[in-house]
Design a protein around this motif. Structure first.
Motif, PDB file in Angstrom:
ATOM      1  N   LEU A 315       0.838  -1.201   0.000  1.00  0.00           N
ATOM      2  CA  LEU A 315       0.000   0.000   0.000  1.00  0.00           C
ATOM      3  C   LEU A 315       0.875   1.255   0.000  1.00  0.00           C
ATOM      4  N   GLU A 316       0.345   2.319  -0.587  1.00  0.00           N
ATOM      5  CA  GLU A 316       1.051   3.600  -0.599  1.00  0.00           C
ATOM      6  C   GLU A 316       0.676   4.452   0.615  1.00  0.00           C
ATOM      7  N   SER A 317      -0.470   4.130   1.212  1.00  0.00           N
ATOM      8  CA  SER A 317      -0.899   4.881   2.394  1.00  0.00           C
ATOM      9  C   SER A 317      -2.002   4.106   3.106  1.00  0.00           C
ATOM     10  N   VAL A 318      -1.911   4.039   4.423  1.00  0.00           N
ATOM     11  CA  VAL A 318      -2.955   3.415   5.224  1.00  0.00           C
ATOM     12  C   VAL A 318      -2.856   3.986   6.642  1.00  0.00           C
ATOM     13  N   PHE A 319      -4.005   4.317   7.227  1.00  0.00           N
ATOM     14  CA  PHE A 319      -4.011   5.003   8.518  1.00  0.00           C
ATOM     15  C   PHE A 319      -4.465   4.071   9.636  1.00  0.00           C
ATOM     16  N   VAL A 350      16.229  -8.022   4.016  1.00  0.00           N
ATOM     17  CA  VAL A 350      15.070  -7.628   4.812  1.00  0.00           C
ATOM     18  C   VAL A 350      14.095  -6.867   3.922  1.00  0.00           C
ATOM     19  N   SER A 351      12.848  -7.290   3.930  1.00  0.00           N
ATOM     20  CA  SER A 351      11.820  -6.612   3.134  1.00  0.00           C
ATOM     21  C   SER A 351      10.595  -6.363   3.994  1.00  0.00           C
ATOM     22  N   ILE A 352       9.855  -5.329   3.619  1.00  0.00           N
ATOM     23  CA  ILE A 352       8.632  -4.975   4.345  1.00  0.00           C
ATOM     24  C   ILE A 352       7.485  -4.876   3.343  1.00  0.00           C
ATOM     25  N   SER A 353       6.365  -5.461   3.703  1.00  0.00           N
ATOM     26  CA  SER A 353       5.160  -5.350   2.872  1.00  0.00           C
ATOM     27  C   SER A 353       4.002  -4.892   3.750  1.00  0.00           C
ATOM     28  N   ILE A 354       3.124  -4.069   3.172  1.00  0.00           N
ATOM     29  CA  ILE A 354       1.921  -3.607   3.875  1.00  0.00           C
ATOM     30  C   ILE A 354       0.733  -3.848   2.951  1.00  0.00           C
ATOM     31  N   ARG A 355      -0.220  -4.635   3.412  1.00  0.00           N
ATOM     32  CA  ARG A 355      -1.371  -4.948   2.565  1.00  0.00           C
ATOM     33  C   ARG A 355      -2.606  -5.152   3.427  1.00  0.00           C
ATOM     34  N   ARG A 356      -3.758  -4.961   2.791  1.00  0.00           N
ATOM     35  CA  ARG A 356      -5.033  -5.216   3.483  1.00  0.00           C
ATOM     36  C   ARG A 356      -5.300  -6.711   3.479  1.00  0.00           C
ATOM     37  N   VAL A 357      -5.769  -7.211   4.610  1.00  0.00           N
ATOM     38  CA  VAL A 357      -6.074  -8.641   4.703  1.00  0.00           C
ATOM     39  C   VAL A 357      -7.574  -8.899   4.730  1.00  0.00           C
ATOM     40  N   ARG A 358      -8.336  -7.966   5.267  1.00  0.00           N
ATOM     41  CA  ARG A 358      -9.798  -8.040   5.259  1.00  0.00           C
ATOM     42  C   ARG A 358     -10.331  -6.653   5.579  1.00  0.00           C
ATOM     43  N   LYS A 359     -11.630  -6.499   5.547  1.00  0.00           N
ATOM     44  CA  LYS A 359     -12.229  -5.187   5.740  1.00  0.00           C
ATOM     45  C   LYS A 359     -11.848  -4.609   7.106  1.00  0.00           C
ATOM     46  N   GLY A 360     -11.259  -3.408   7.058  1.00  0.00           N
ATOM     47  CA  GLY A 360     -10.897  -2.729   8.291  1.00  0.00           C
ATOM     48  C   GLY A 360      -9.619  -3.210   8.934  1.00  0.00           C
ATOM     49  N   PHE A 362      -5.334  -4.382   8.231  1.00  0.00           N
ATOM     50  CA  PHE A 362      -4.177  -4.495   7.350  1.00  0.00           C
ATOM     51  C   PHE A 362      -3.015  -5.066   8.146  1.00  0.00           C
ATOM     52  N   GLU A 363      -2.028  -5.608   7.427  1.00  0.00           N
ATOM     53  CA  GLU A 363      -0.891  -6.198   8.112  1.00  0.00           C
ATOM     54  C   GLU A 363       0.424  -5.671   7.560  1.00  0.00           C
ATOM     55  N   ILE A 364       1.364  -5.500   8.462  1.00  0.00           N
ATOM     56  CA  ILE A 364       2.721  -5.079   8.113  1.00  0.00           C
ATOM     57  C   ILE A 364       3.630  -6.269   8.397  1.00  0.00           C
ATOM     58  N   ALA A 365       4.316  -6.757   7.366  1.00  0.00           N
ATOM     59  CA  ALA A 365       5.183  -7.927   7.515  1.00  0.00           C
ATOM     60  C   ALA A 365       6.636  -7.512   7.329  1.00  0.00           C
ATOM     61  N   VAL A 366       7.452  -7.799   8.338  1.00  0.00           N
ATOM     62  CA  VAL A 366       8.903  -7.573   8.268  1.00  0.00           C
ATOM     63  C   VAL A 366       9.538  -8.944   8.066  1.00  0.00           C
ATOM     64  N   LYS A 367      10.139  -9.156   6.877  1.00  0.00           N
ATOM     65  CA  LYS A 367      10.612 -10.494   6.497  1.00  0.00           C
ATOM     66  C   LYS A 367      12.124 -10.514   6.320  1.00  0.00           C
ATOM     67  N   ASP A 368      12.712 -11.626   6.727  1.00  0.00           N
ATOM     68  CA  ASP A 368      14.165 -11.788   6.548  1.00  0.00           C
ATOM     69  C   ASP A 368      14.469 -13.196   6.066  1.00  0.00           C
ATOM     70  N   ALA A 423       7.859 -11.416  10.697  1.00  0.00           N
ATOM     71  CA  ALA A 423       7.176 -10.819  11.840  1.00  0.00           C
ATOM     72  C   ALA A 423       5.977 -10.049  11.295  1.00  0.00           C
ATOM     73  N   ILE A 424       4.766 -10.491  11.632  1.00  0.00           N
ATOM     74  CA  ILE A 424       3.551  -9.945  11.028  1.00  0.00           C
ATOM     75  C   ILE A 424       2.742  -9.223  12.094  1.00  0.00           C
ATOM     76  N   VAL A 425       2.500  -7.938  11.855  1.00  0.00           N
ATOM     77  CA  VAL A 425       1.704  -7.111  12.762  1.00  0.00           C
ATOM     78  C   VAL A 425       0.391  -6.784  12.064  1.00  0.00           C
ATOM     79  N   THR A 426      -0.724  -7.184  12.672  1.00  0.00           N
ATOM     80  CA  THR A 426      -2.046  -6.890  12.116  1.00  0.00           C
ATOM     81  C   THR A 426      -2.688  -5.766  12.931  1.00  0.00           C
TER      82      THR A 426
END
Length: 430
Positions: A315-319, A350-360, A362-368, A423-426
């Motif tokens: 995602l480019e932006s998520v609040f 190390v890579s980071i991804s931010i994506r929506r997983v369901r309505k309302g 989103f998850e931030i994944a820090v991967k190594d 490491a996945i933060v929802t």
């Protein structure tokens, strides 16, 4: 000392786990015993009902036989009393000699053959569950001669040296109803036994989880009290040491500066540790604000010399609602862990991804692509002061978990296929 303590805890945990496993086996064996008993009782009940059917059929046959021999007992009254649909007397070849009620005009060959092949026995009983009718055959060693003149006439030319075959058709609706009741009762008993087993196992496991949680909470309370005292008592001496180091820098000889820098480095490390412990003990929620998670994450990249890849499909932006300082602390710690997990001599991936997983959500994944997490450490990875690093404090992940849970989020660590950790933060969208 820490390794010794961890070894003792691991030993106790293994013993407790083994004991719990034995308890579950014992519960399962008890259930299997009760289940087997229920099956035996079910089979016994059905067998008793079958024996009762055979006995009642035998009584009906004897009553019919007595009616043939005693003219004072009309066959019709016997049939009504024993729910007999039909009585037939057949010759050995299956020809009908006498009938009362509904019978076969000629005895079916399959019934006759079954009776003859029944290892020398002289009778055959069969129950048709569709029509609820019992058919009973008996081969008589002597000719059965009905006593009325009208009945004797049709069989005067039959050789009496051959046995007759007596056939009864009996209404067995009551037996069928009883059989259905027994089967339903057996099924209910088996289901109740299974449900009791599941309930007992569920209650035992929940109780075990509750006890583990209670022990953990008690240890955290004790740890908190000890940590408060230690941080308070340690901070003042550390402040004094820091001031003295600053003064010594001005007067100490250059050849001793390296030792002084070592003291300063270790002092700073102790100060950071006490700050982290203070963060762990303070109110984890902080002061939540509406922040752009993508922006906050990208602002951390320069701190790590741009060794992080932001995945293009993110995602480019998520609040979200999060205390900015605590948000930064969580992801600084996760990124640092990802970089430090890199094997010696390898370049950090190390890579980071931010994506929506369901309505309302989103998850931030820090991967190594580092060393990963051992299966034996998976359950303890978030415990305060548990660490697999030589110089680690074991408090970073515990603090991160506290901060994430305080805003209704979730933090999990998963092993990646091909090696490494994610490491996945929802979090909730704001």
């Amino acid at each position: 000392m820490r390794k010794k303590r961890a070894g003792i805890l691991d030993f106790l945990e293994k013993k407790s786990s083994k004991f719990s496993f034995l308890i579950e086996i014992l519960i399962s064996l008890c259930f299997l015993s009760v289940f087997a008993l229920m099956l035996v009782l079910s089979v016994t009940f059905v067998s008793v009902a079958e024996l009762e059917l055979e006995n009642s059929t035998e009584r009906a046959f004897n009553a019919v036989l007595m009616a043939f021999r005693d003219s004072d007992s009309p066959i019709e009254s016997v049939m009504a009393e024993y729910s007999i649909n039909g009585v037939g007397i057949y010759s050995a070849s299956g020809n009908l000699l006498y009938s009362a009620g509904s019978v076969y005009p000629r005895l079916p060959v399959n019934l006759f053959s079954s009776m003859e092949s029944n290892k020398g026995t002289s009778s055959l009983l069969s129950f048709d569950s569709r029509s609820n009718v019992v058919e009973y055959l008996r081969a008589s060693s002597q000719a059965v001669i009905p006593t009325t003149e009208s009945i004797l006439l049709p069989i005067r030319n039959i050789s009496l040296s051959y046995p007759n075959i007596i056939y009864l058709s009996i209404d067995a609706s009551s037996y069928s109803d009883e059989l259905v009741r027994l089967r339903i009762l057996s099924l209910v008993l088996l289901l109740v036994t299974l449900l009791v087993y599941i309930l007992v196992l569920y209650v035992y496991r929940q109780n075990k989880k509750y006890k583990a949680l209670l022990v953990r909470q008690e240890s955290l309370v004790s740890l908190g009290e000890a940590a408060r005292t230690l941080t308070h008592e340690i901070k003042n001496p550390l402040s004094a040491i820091t001031i003295q180091i600053a003064l010594l820098k001005r007067t100490v000889a250059k050849e001793n500066m390296e030792d002084l820098y070592t003291i300063e480095h270790e002092t700073k490390r102790l100060i950071e540790l006490t700050d982290k412990v203070s963060d762990f003990l303070r109110k984890p929620l902080g002061e939540p604000k509406r922040i752009d998670a993508v922006k906050e994450i990208k602002e951390l990249f320069p701190l790590f010399k741009d060794e992080i890849i932001y995945e293009p499909e993110s995602l480019e932006s998520v609040f979200t609602e999060f205390d900015p300082n605590r948000f930064r602390s969580v992801f600084e710690n996760l990124i640092k862990n990802a970089i430090e997990a890199t094997r010696e001599g390898d370049v950090p991936e190390v890579s980071i991804s931010i994506r929506r997983v369901r309505k309302g959500k989103f998850e931030i994944a820090v991967k190594d692509r580092g060393v990963g997490i051992d299966a034996k450490d998976q359950k303890k990875i978030f415990d305060p002061f548990f660490t697999t690093k030589i110089h680690g404090s074991g408090i970073g992940l515990s603090i991160s978990m506290q901060f994430v849970k305080a805003v209704g989020g979730e933090l999990v660590l998963k092993r990646r296929s091909g090696g490494g950790t994610a490491a996945i933060v929802t979090l909730k969208e704001a």
